[in-house]
Design a protein around this motif. Structure first.
Motif, mmCIF file in Angstrom:
data_model
loop_
_atom_site.group_PDB
_atom_site.id
_atom_site.type_symbol
_atom_site.label_atom_id
_atom_site.label_comp_id
_atom_site.label_asym_id
_atom_site.label_seq_id
_atom_site.Cartn_x
_atom_site.Cartn_y
_atom_site.Cartn_z
ATOM 1 N N ASN A 15 0.911 -1.242 0.085
ATOM 2 C CA ASN A 15 -0.032 -0.112 -0.142
ATOM 3 C C ASN A 15 0.843 1.091 -0.065
ATOM 4 O OD1 ASN A 15 0.761 0.214 2.647
ATOM 5 N ND2 ASN A 15 -1.294 0.030 3.523
ATOM 6 N N ALA B 63 -3.250 2.853 -4.283
ATOM 7 C CA ALA B 63 -4.149 3.858 -3.728
ATOM 8 C C ALA B 63 -5.381 4.193 -4.794
ATOM 9 C CB ALA B 63 -3.416 4.967 -3.033
ATOM 10 N N GLU B 64 -4.943 4.576 -5.896
ATOM 11 C CA GLU B 64 -5.707 5.062 -7.075
ATOM 12 C C GLU B 64 -6.655 4.032 -7.560
ATOM 13 O OE1 GLU B 64 -3.894 7.701 -9.832
ATOM 14 O OE2 GLU B 64 -2.245 8.081 -8.363
ATOM 15 N N ILE C 252 -7.586 1.144 -5.491
ATOM 16 C CA ILE C 252 -8.545 0.922 -4.644
ATOM 17 C C ILE C 252 -9.712 2.032 -4.545
ATOM 18 C CG2 ILE C 252 -8.862 1.106 -2.117
ATOM 19 C CD1 ILE C 252 -5.851 0.027 -2.030
ATOM 20 N N GLN C 253 -9.509 3.310 -4.974
ATOM 21 C CA GLN C 253 -10.545 4.123 -4.947
ATOM 22 C C GLN C 253 -11.260 3.872 -5.902
ATOM 23 O OE1 GLN C 253 -8.945 8.370 -5.619
ATOM 24 N NE2 GLN C 253 -11.324 9.098 -5.725
ATOM 25 N N GLY C 254 -11.211 3.430 -7.135
ATOM 26 C CA GLY C 254 -12.106 2.926 -8.105
ATOM 27 C C GLY C 254 -13.068 1.705 -7.502
ATOM 28 N N GLU D 8 -13.596 0.863 -4.462
ATOM 29 C CA GLU D 8 -14.289 1.408 -3.196
ATOM 30 C C GLU D 8 -15.389 2.037 -3.708
ATOM 31 O OE1 GLU D 8 -11.802 1.603 0.926
ATOM 32 O OE2 GLU D 8 -11.664 3.248 -0.350
ATOM 33 N N ASP D 9 -15.273 3.066 -4.437
ATOM 34 C CA ASP D 9 -16.456 3.920 -4.856
ATOM 35 C C ASP D 9 -17.379 2.803 -5.715
ATOM 36 O OD1 ASP D 9 -15.125 6.149 -4.158
ATOM 37 O OD2 ASP D 9 -14.636 6.757 -6.070
ATOM 38 N N LYS E 16 -6.139 3.514 -13.829
ATOM 39 C CA LYS E 16 -6.167 2.937 -12.726
ATOM 40 C C LYS E 16 -7.788 2.878 -12.154
ATOM 41 C CE LYS E 16 -3.171 6.053 -11.622
ATOM 42 N NZ LYS E 16 -2.927 6.385 -12.885
ATOM 43 N N TYR E 17 -8.344 4.066 -11.787
ATOM 44 C CA TYR E 17 -9.703 4.306 -11.457
ATOM 45 C C TYR E 17 -10.571 3.295 -12.499
ATOM 46 C CZ TYR E 17 -13.710 6.546 -9.353
ATOM 47 O OH TYR E 17 -15.040 6.620 -8.837
ATOM 48 N N GLY F 51 -10.484 -0.213 -11.392
ATOM 49 C CA GLY F 51 -11.109 -0.395 -10.269
ATOM 50 C C GLY F 51 -12.467 -0.486 -10.430
#
Length: 335
Positions: free
Chosen positions: A69, A75-76, A78-80, A82-83, A292-293, A296
C-alpha cells in the motif's frame, strides 16, 4: 450496546418480527415496521452482520489483497474499487501482503473466515500454496494485473506490452537510440510484458538490444535510485531510460540529479502508471497512463456480477494504455 430482544420489548413485538424488518424477509405492516425502525434508531441498535449473513448467506463484504500500500498506484486503483463497490452495496476489507507470498496466503485465510462474498486479488508473485488455496475455495474472485496459473477467475489488466511499446517508441521518435529499461521484478507478468513492449519497439526501429541496458528492480523509489546509479556508471551510459513505474522513475531522477546529470537535457526519463505524484516531480514526469480508476470500477462490477451469478463465463478484460508527455523527456542532442 442494545440487543434485538430489547428492541422487540420496547416496540412490543417479537424478536422474529424485528428480524423480518431488518432483513426484509417477510411482509410487515407499515405501522409495525415504522415502530420497530423508530426503536432501532432510539436505542442505536446495530444489527450483527455475521448473524444476518448466516440467514441470508451474504455479508455484502468484499475482501481485497494488494502487494504494497506504499505504492500510490494501488491507492488510485482502490479508490475506483471502493467507489463502485459502495454504489453496489458492498463494503471492502483491505489487506496488504507487503510482497510476502506467505503473508498473502495467511490473510486470504482470514478473509475467508470473515465470510466475504468475493475476493479481489493483486498477487505478490506466484505461489503454489496460494494457487491451491484459491483453487479449493469456490468463492467468487477477480484477479487484477497479475494472473495465477491454474486459478479459475475473472482477470482484468491494462495492456502492459502496449505501454512498454508506447514509451520506447516515443523515446525513439525523439532520436534516442541508447535506451535503457528499468523493469519491475522478473517473476511478475506485467514486468515481463512491459519489457516485451520495449524490445518490440527497439526491434521495429532496427536498434540492437544491449543486455547491460536492462535492469530489474522492485517498484520502489530506492530501487529506481540504485538502478539509475548502475546505468549511469556504464562506460556508454544511456541517453534515455524507460522505467516500469513512476516511483522508480522519481527515485532515478534523484540519482541523476545527484550525479549532476540534467533532465531532460542530458537524460530523458519516462515512467509508468501516471500516479498523481508524477505531475509534481522535478521535472514533471512523462509517463505511460494506466486507467487505474477505470480498472477499479470494472473490477468491482465484474466481481459483483460473479457473486450474483456464478455460472457466467469468465471474463478477460484488457484496457488500453496511453502516454502523458511532460518535461522529463526531450529530443536527443546531437554530439
Amino acid at each position: 450496546m442494545a440487543t434485538m430482544k430489547q428492541v422487540a420489548e420496547k416496540a412490543r413485538v417479537s424478536t422474529t418480527t424485528v428480524s423480518h424488518v431488518i432483513n426484509n424477509t417477510r411482509v410487515v405492516s407499515s405501522d409495525v415496521r415504522e415502530r420497530v425502525l423508530n426503536v432501532i434508531q432510539e436505542l442505536r441498535y446495530i444489527p450483527s452482520a455475521v448473524a444476518r449473513s448466516l440467514k441470508n448467506d451474504r455479508t455484502h463484504t468484499i475482501g481485497m489483497m494488494i502487494p504494497n500500500n506504499s505504492n500510490p498506484y494501488f491507492a488510485e486503483l482502490i479508490q475506483g474499487i471502493e467507489d463502485e463497490s459502495f454504489k453496489l452495496g458492498y463494503n471492502i476489507i483491505l489487506c496488504n501482503s507487503y510482497d510476502d507470498p506467505k503473508k498473502q496466503v495467511a490473510y486470504i485465510r482470514v478473509l475467508m473466515e470473515k465470510r466475504i462474498d468475493g475476493l479481489i486479488l493483486v498477487s505478490s508473485g506466484s505461489d503454489a500454496e496460494l494457487s491451491q488455496l484459491l483453487d479449493d475455495e469456490s468463492i467468487p474472485k477477480v484477479l487484477v494485473d497479475r494472473e495465477l496459473t491454474g486459478v479459475a477467475a475473472d482477470f482484468i489488466e491494462s495492456n502492459h506490452e502496449q505501454g512498454g511499446y508506447l514509451a520506447t517508441k516515443y523515446l525513439l521518435d525523439l532520436g534516442h537510440r541508447n535506451i535503457a529499461c528499468v523493469s519491475g521484478p522478473q517473476d511478475l507478468l506485467p514486468s515481463r510484458d512491459r519489457v516485451s513492449g520495449y524490445m518490440k519497439a527497439l526491434a521495429e526501429a532496427g536498434v540492437a538490444f544491449r543486455e547491460d541496458n536492462l535492469l530489474h528492480s522492485d517498484f520502489t523509489s530506492q530501487g529506481g535510485f540504485t538502478a539509475f546509479q548502475q546505468l549511469l556508471a556504464l562506460a556508454n551510459p544511456p541517453t534515455a531510460i524507460f522505467v516500469s513505474n513512476d516511483l522508480m522513475a522519481i527515485g532515478g531522477i534523484c540519482a541523476a540529479n545527484q550525479a549532476g546529470i540534467k533532465i531532460p537535457e542530458e537524460l530523458s526519463v519516462i515512467g509508468y502508471d501516471d500516479i498523481a505524484l508524477a505531475s509534481f516531480s522535478t521535472p514533471p514526469l512523462t509517463t505511460v497512463v494506466q486507467p487505474k480508476y477505470d480498472i477499479g470500477v470494472l473490477t468491482a462490477r465484474v466481481l459483483v456480477d460473479r457473486i450474483n451469478n456464478s455460472e457466467l463465463p469468465f471474463r478477460r478484460e484488457l484496457l488500453a494504455t496511453g502516454l502523458t508527455v511532460r518535461q522529463s523527456t526531450a529530443p536527443l542532442k546531437s554530439s
